[in-house]
Scaffold this motif. Structure first.
Motif, PDB file in Angstrom:
ATOM      1  N   TYR A  29     -27.847 -18.808 -10.974  1.00  0.00           N
ATOM      2  CA  TYR A  29     -26.884 -17.949 -11.479  1.00  0.00           C
ATOM      3  C   TYR A  29     -26.643 -17.707 -12.724  1.00  0.00           C
ATOM      4  N   ARG A  30     -27.316 -18.504 -13.575  1.00  0.00           N
ATOM      5  CA  ARG A  30     -27.001 -18.280 -15.121  1.00  0.00           C
ATOM      6  C   ARG A  30     -28.307 -17.526 -15.818  1.00  0.00           C
ATOM      7  N   HIS A  31     -29.305 -17.719 -15.031  1.00  0.00           N
ATOM      8  CA  HIS A  31     -30.699 -17.036 -15.455  1.00  0.00           C
ATOM      9  C   HIS A  31     -31.319 -16.403 -14.329  1.00  0.00           C
ATOM     10  N   PRO A  32     -30.812 -15.376 -13.880  1.00  0.00           N
ATOM     11  CA  PRO A  32     -31.601 -14.739 -12.676  1.00  0.00           C
ATOM     12  C   PRO A  32     -32.941 -14.136 -13.051  1.00  0.00           C
ATOM     13  N   ALA A  38     -41.512 -12.856  -8.166  1.00  0.00           N
ATOM     14  CA  ALA A  38     -41.622 -14.058  -9.120  1.00  0.00           C
ATOM     15  C   ALA A  38     -40.385 -15.076  -8.454  1.00  0.00           C
ATOM     16  N   ARG A  39     -39.308 -14.502  -7.878  1.00  0.00           N
ATOM     17  CA  ARG A  39     -38.307 -15.388  -7.246  1.00  0.00           C
ATOM     18  C   ARG A  39     -38.964 -15.893  -5.953  1.00  0.00           C
ATOM     19  N   ARG A  40     -39.567 -15.390  -5.252  1.00  0.00           N
ATOM     20  CA  ARG A  40     -40.131 -16.063  -4.158  1.00  0.00           C
ATOM     21  C   ARG A  40     -41.388 -16.945  -4.351  1.00  0.00           C
ATOM     22  N   ARG A  41     -41.984 -16.934  -5.543  1.00  0.00           N
ATOM     23  CA  ARG A  41     -42.864 -17.815  -5.942  1.00  0.00           C
ATOM     24  C   ARG A  41     -42.278 -19.045  -6.334  1.00  0.00           C
ATOM     25  N   HIS A 103     -39.801 -20.737 -13.425  1.00  0.00           N
ATOM     26  CA  HIS A 103     -38.402 -19.864 -13.178  1.00  0.00           C
ATOM     27  C   HIS A 103     -37.811 -19.560 -14.907  1.00  0.00           C
ATOM     28  N   SER A 104     -37.912 -20.600 -15.673  1.00  0.00           N
ATOM     29  CA  SER A 104     -37.493 -20.310 -16.791  1.00  0.00           C
ATOM     30  C   SER A 104     -38.406 -19.195 -17.768  1.00  0.00           C
ATOM     31  N   ARG A 105     -39.615 -19.253 -17.440  1.00  0.00           N
ATOM     32  CA  ARG A 105     -40.488 -18.469 -17.901  1.00  0.00           C
ATOM     33  C   ARG A 105     -40.303 -17.001 -17.525  1.00  0.00           C
ATOM     34  N   THR A 106     -40.014 -16.702 -16.088  1.00  0.00           N
ATOM     35  CA  THR A 106     -39.679 -15.567 -15.633  1.00  0.00           C
ATOM     36  C   THR A 106     -38.535 -14.954 -15.588  1.00  0.00           C
TER      37      THR A 106
END
Length: 109
Positions: A29-32, A38-41, A103-106
């Motif tokens: 929610y905060r960092h989409p 990338a989301r699927r990975r 997640h944080s890197r992408t």
């Protein structure tokens, strides 16, 4: 009927899974993540880690708990399965951490 510590351990496992899911929901929610690949990975890595840690903890708790109900395993076998389950749980937590890092890197800044 399973011993009380097995039931308590499974409740703790469900609580851990809820905390991981809530943390990932907050992170999403905060960092989409803008890219769908990338989301699927990230989801695959997180789901794999969660599965590893759930199977590991359930095996570790169940092997020792099975000694109380019906001793299908010897004491040494139960301890070996418990140790393997704890190792699998550790690997699962490392994979979950790797998913959060991915997640944080992408994520879109």
């Amino acid at each position: 009927m399973v011993p009380g510590f097995v039931q308590l351990g499974l409740i703790a496992l469900l609580f851990q899974l809820a905390v991981i899911g809530g943390f990932y929901g907050y992170l999403r929610y905060r960092h989409p993540v803008g890219d769908s690949m990338a989301r699927r990975r990230v989801l695959k890595v997180l789901a794999g880690g969660v599965c590893l840690l759930a199977i590991g903890q359930a095996a570790a708790i169940g092997s020792v708990g099975s000694l109380w109900v019906s001793p299908l395993l010897s004491f040494e076998q139960a301890l070996l399965i418990k140790d393997a389950g704890l190792l699998l749980t550790l690997v699962g937590y490392i994979v979950v951490f790797a998913g959060v890092v991915i997640h944080s890197r992408t994520s879109v800044s």
